[in-house]
Every structure is written in C-alpha cells, then in structure tokens.
Design a protein around this motif. Structure first.
Motif, PDB file in Angstrom:
ATOM      1  N   ILE A   1      90.009 -56.618  31.461  1.00  0.00           N
ATOM      2  CA  ILE A   1      90.503 -57.775  30.438  1.00  0.00           C
ATOM      3  C   ILE A   1      91.069 -56.887  29.473  1.00  0.00           C
ATOM      4  N   GLU A   2      90.501 -56.050  28.829  1.00  0.00           N
ATOM      5  CA  GLU A   2      90.887 -55.191  27.609  1.00  0.00           C
ATOM      6  C   GLU A   2      92.290 -54.692  27.965  1.00  0.00           C
ATOM      7  N   LEU A   3      92.365 -53.937  29.163  1.00  0.00           N
ATOM      8  CA  LEU A   3      93.611 -53.395  29.679  1.00  0.00           C
ATOM      9  C   LEU A   3      94.571 -54.536  30.066  1.00  0.00           C
ATOM     10  N   SER A   4      94.279 -55.544  30.546  1.00  0.00           N
ATOM     11  CA  SER A   4      95.370 -56.864  30.634  1.00  0.00           C
ATOM     12  C   SER A   4      95.931 -57.205  29.009  1.00  0.00           C
ATOM     13  N   ARG A   5      94.960 -57.298  28.175  1.00  0.00           N
ATOM     14  CA  ARG A   5      95.387 -57.729  26.933  1.00  0.00           C
ATOM     15  C   ARG A   5      96.326 -56.522  26.239  1.00  0.00           C
TER      16      ARG A   5
ATOM     17  N   ALA B   1     102.622 -51.056  34.880  1.00  0.00           N
ATOM     18  CA  ALA B   1     101.939 -51.836  33.635  1.00  0.00           C
ATOM     19  C   ALA B   1     102.738 -51.762  32.295  1.00  0.00           C
ATOM     20  N   LEU B   2     103.355 -50.349  31.932  1.00  0.00           N
ATOM     21  CA  LEU B   2     104.220 -50.318  30.800  1.00  0.00           C
ATOM     22  C   LEU B   2     105.253 -51.125  30.920  1.00  0.00           C
ATOM     23  N   TRP B   3     106.093 -51.208  32.052  1.00  0.00           N
ATOM     24  CA  TRP B   3     107.060 -52.162  32.486  1.00  0.00           C
ATOM     25  C   TRP B   3     106.830 -53.620  31.990  1.00  0.00           C
ATOM     26  N   PHE B   4     105.500 -54.025  32.498  1.00  0.00           N
ATOM     27  CA  PHE B   4     104.898 -55.148  32.100  1.00  0.00           C
ATOM     28  C   PHE B   4     104.925 -55.533  30.849  1.00  0.00           C
ATOM     29  N   LYS B   5     104.593 -54.505  30.257  1.00  0.00           N
ATOM     30  CA  LYS B   5     104.158 -54.766  28.601  1.00  0.00           C
ATOM     31  C   LYS B   5     105.635 -55.051  27.948  1.00  0.00           C
ATOM     32  N   GLU B   6     106.549 -54.209  28.391  1.00  0.00           N
ATOM     33  CA  GLU B   6     107.862 -54.241  27.822  1.00  0.00           C
ATOM     34  C   GLU B   6     108.286 -55.587  27.757  1.00  0.00           C
ATOM     35  N   LEU B   7     108.369 -56.124  29.125  1.00  0.00           N
ATOM     36  CA  LEU B   7     108.777 -57.516  29.501  1.00  0.00           C
ATOM     37  C   LEU B   7     107.879 -58.668  28.471  1.00  0.00           C
ATOM     38  N   ALA B   8     106.610 -58.329  28.337  1.00  0.00           N
ATOM     39  CA  ALA B   8     105.846 -59.296  27.593  1.00  0.00           C
ATOM     40  C   ALA B   8     106.279 -59.442  26.169  1.00  0.00           C
ATOM     41  N   ASP B   9     106.726 -58.267  25.833  1.00  0.00           N
ATOM     42  CA  ASP B   9     107.034 -58.327  24.353  1.00  0.00           C
ATOM     43  C   ASP B   9     108.272 -59.008  24.011  1.00  0.00           C
TER      44      ASP B   9
END
Ligand code: BGP
Length: 467
Positions: free
Chosen positions: A60-64, A456-464
């Motif tokens: 869950i911490e990683l997800s966040r 995961a990094l790509w996911f984060k970029e889009l999340a932002d």
C-alpha cells in the motif's frame, strides 16, 4: 502516447485475495475450492503468493508512492465464514478492517469484490454455483460484509462470471475440470447472475451509502472474415461469452436475439438451461440499480465456424502456439495475421477495448459509470540486479495503447471513470502459477522482496497529471 489523465480519474492496481494473500492456513481460514485441488495437482502452491496477508502495508505504501489513488482487493469468503456460512471468524474480520484502514490512511480508496474465483471448499463440494442453496449463503455473506465493513464504499459482487463458468466447465482448467459441459457452463452463468442481482437488490434495500456493481471480462468476438458462416459463428460465441451476461445484468432479461443464439448452442451440444420462477423478476429489479460496471479487458477473439467435436488445449506455460479452442457447432478460435500475441497466445488488440466500451454504452443504457477493473500484460520476467529497475517496456506499451483506447471512447461520451492495472504487484496466477507476471512491482517469491519496474515509474508520471 498518452500524455495526461482526466480530472478525478480513479487510478489503481488490482489484486485478488487468493492470488496475493498467501497464509491460506492461518487465523481460522477455511479451504477454498483451490487448496486440495492445487495440492493434488502438485504444480504450484498458493502459499506464500505475494504474502499480502502480512505485507499489505508495504504494498500500500508502494502504491501511494507511485501515485495510485485506489486499489482493488477482494475479501476471501473463507476468512469470514470458513465453511461458507455459520459463525463469522473474528480473526478474518479483523484482518480486513486492518487492511481497509491502511488503504484509507494512505489515501487509497478500496474497491472490494466479494467473490473472486475462491468459492469455499464445502460449497464447492455441494455443487458450487450450480447449487441454488449456495446463492442464499452468498447473500448472507454479502449482507454480513455490508454491515460490518462500513468503511468500504465501493463494492463488486462477483468477478468475471464467465471466466469462472468457462474455466470450470468449458475450458476445464479450473476445478472441477469439466470440458465442454455446456449445461453446467450456462447454468453457472445464470445462477451467478441471480446471486449478483439478489445482492444488489439487498444492498439497495438496506439503503447503504456506497455503490455497488459487478465485474465482467469482455472478450469481443470478431469473425475472421465476412463469410456468412463465420459471421454467424462469431455471433454465437459472442452470445455465450458476453451478451448473455450483459443482457442479464443490464437489461434484466435475456433478449430474444441472445436466446436464439444460446438455444442454438444448447441444441447442438445436448445441453439445457433452467430458469426458475422468479429469477427474471430478480434480474429485472437489479438491472437499473447497478451503480457502476467493472469491465476487465485483456484480449479479443477471431472466430471461424466449426462443426467437428469440441476440443481445446489451454496454454498454461507461456509457450506460444500451444492453445487451441474448438466448440462444436459454434466456432474455432483462429489467429489473425498482423495481430500480435502474448506468450500465452492472447491477442494484443486495444481496438477491442474501444469497441467494447462503445458497445456497452450504446446497447445498455442501465450501464452507467464504467471502471476498467483489470487490464495488463502477463510476461516471464527475471529479477533485476540490486538497485536496478526492471525494464518492462512491452508492458508500458501495452497499457499505454489500452489507455489511449479508453480515453478515445471517453472523448466520444462513454463514461469511463477509472483504470485498475492487473496487477498491482506480481501474483499467483490461477492456472499459470508464478511464472506469469503482471505487476508494477516485481516480487522475488522466495525472499518476498519487492523491486520496482519501469511501468511503476510510468504509472507515477501519469498519476501526476490527474487534477
Ligand atoms: C482474470 C482474473 C484475474 C487474473 C487475470 C489474469 O481473469 O480476474 O484473477 O488472474 O485474469 O489471468 P491469468 O493469471 O490467467 O493470466
């Protein structure tokens, strides 16, 4: 390709209890239909899976950290009611309270399924979904969860009714391994729909403040060419794989057109379907009450007419070209030139997702908000060296193309509000074991250490980009 996500977009990772939790024998948990079956089969064990039972805070911490705002989990029926009914097991109840609290504390909204392929062994033995008494037990279990887990606001009743029915009774790669037992295959679909509808009706009667729906995997069927014979075969296969369930869920009845195809399949396979008095009233009442629809999408199928005996072989190892499917009087799955496939012979065809979204929103006005509740690419992957990031560019490309298809449908008016990648972390795969990985996070199943993948990094970029 995809540059940004819509405002308030639900952006999550998906899991299922039996595929991630492990700890199948602790804290009073009862057996599912898989425990003895997997042991006898001797190929792979559901323990420790991703050890999510113990390591959920880490995931869950990683997800966040990687920008997710939601998570899909399921409750293991057998942690709450070890035998499927009776007295609730308090240790199981406490576990899910801890899990949901952790999600909410970390800013992740939990989307929770009640049944994800993990029927209790006791109920499996007395007929699983083919035994109508088990529908009563499911409704009781659902009611218990609704009243107990008031922190959950988004519920799914059952995950992928067709995959369960099909894998159990048609394809034969889930227990009890029947092949082309068409009577059971269609009856299980109908009974699960009734179970879903009864739970939706109950949820609404209780006036609970959350939302409820179910999850279907959509596998759009295309004829391999436009000869009338192949077009007809595709229509039959579509009725069996998609339309029967979509009608039952969102129309609240099976349309004449659908039943014409289903009856043709039943006739050709000496099979039958029993609809009990009152079933259709239950479906009709539930149809307009679904708050949302969880659509899973992996692949389409190209179909050619087939009149021989039914046979199939399931690719459970990731060796290209080893799967085949021929359904008597219905059709045969064939590959189409130019359409790439995964190592498990699944077509990579994002256009199928676009078509499915358009179809559902056009044909089923009762289907309001849609979430893509699973989509992703299964691959064999090696552990990265310490400190390195696993370069899963193929997965990024797959997800990217599918998000693009989703956003295109959304731009054209389809109400898609979110996306859950299958899967959050690497998991245990029902019929493929541990060598088919889908996660944003790699797991070394021996040490349970988590490693970051490039996706995961790509996911984060889009999340932002979500406002
Ligand atoms: C869906 C299931 C998931 C998951 C996924 C990938 O049908 O809902 O539980 O397993 O497919 O399937 P597989 O693991 O066979 O590749």
């Amino acid at each position: 390709r995809v540059k940004s996500l819509p405002k308030d977009f639900v952006w999550g990772g998906a899991t299922a209890a039996y595929q991630v939790e492990g700890s199948t024998k602790v804290a009073g948990k009862g057996k599912t239909m898989w425990d003895d079956y997997l042991k006898a089969q001797g190929r792979f064990s559901p323990d420790p899976a991703s050890d999510f039972y113990n390591r959920y805070p880490e995931d869950i911490e990683l997800s966040r950290k990687y920008g997710l705002n939601s998570i899909r989990v399921s409750i293991a029926w057998t942690r709450i009611f070890p035998e499927g009914y009776g007295k609730p097991n308090q240790e199981g109840v406490a576990y899910y309270h801890r899990l949901f609290k952790e999600c909410l504390d970390q800013g992740l909204e939990p989307y929770v399924s009640l049944h994800h392929f993990d029927s209790p062994q006791t109920l499996f033995e007395n007929g699983d979904w083919l035994n109508r008494k088990n529908i009563d037990y499911f409704v009781d279990y659902a009611e218990f969860c609704f009243k107990e887990f008031t922190e959950v606001k988004n519920w799914f009743t059952i995950n992928e009714l067709i995959s369960l029915a099909y894998s159990q009774y048609i394809q034969g790669n889930f227990p009890p391994n029947h092949h082309f037992d068409v009577t059971s295959g269609i009856q299980a679909q109908h009974n699960e729909l009734v179970a879903h509808a009864r739970v939706v009706n109950l949820y609404k009667k209780l006036g609970l403040p959350g939302r409820i729906g179910l999850i279907h995997v959509i596998q759009p069927i295309y004829p391999i060419d436009d000869t009338p014979e192949n077009v007809h075969a595709a229509k039959l296969q579509d009725a069996f794989m998609n339309k029967f369930l979509l009608d039952g869920t969102f129309l609240g009845y099976y349309s004449d057109d659908t039943m014409e195809s289903i009856n043709e399949i039943l006739r050709l396979n000496d099979a039958h379907l029993e609809i009990e008095d009152g079933d259709l009233d239950i479906l009709a009442k539930a149809a307009p009450q679904n708050d949302f629809f969880g659509m899973n999408y992996y692949q389409n199928q190209f179909i050619k007419a087939y009149h021989g005996e039914s046979t199939n072989s399931f690719n459970g190892t990731g060796d290209k070209g080893t799967s085949s499917f021929k359904f008597k009087g219905v059709g045969e799955a064939v590959k189409k030139e130019g359409v790439p496939t995964t190592d498990w012979d699944w077509n990579i065809y994002p256009e199928g997702l676009y078509d499915s979204l358009k179809r559902v929103s056009r044909d089923y006005p009762n289907c309001k908000t849609i979430y893509i509740t699973e989509n992703g690419l299964g691959m064999k992957e090696e552990k990265p060296a310490e400190g390195e990031i696993l370069a899963d560019d193929k997965r990024i490309d797959y997800i990217d193309q599918h998000i693009e298809a989703i956003l295109r449908a959304r731009d054209e008016g389809v109400d898609v509000q979110g996306y859950f990648v299958w899967s959050l972390q690497d998991q245990f795969s029902w019929a493929n074991g541990y060598n088919k990985r889908y996660g944003l996070f790699f797991i070394d199943f021996e040490t349970q250490k988590r490693y970051i993948k490039k996706s995961a990094l790509w996911f984060k970029e889009l999340a932002d980009t979500i406002k």
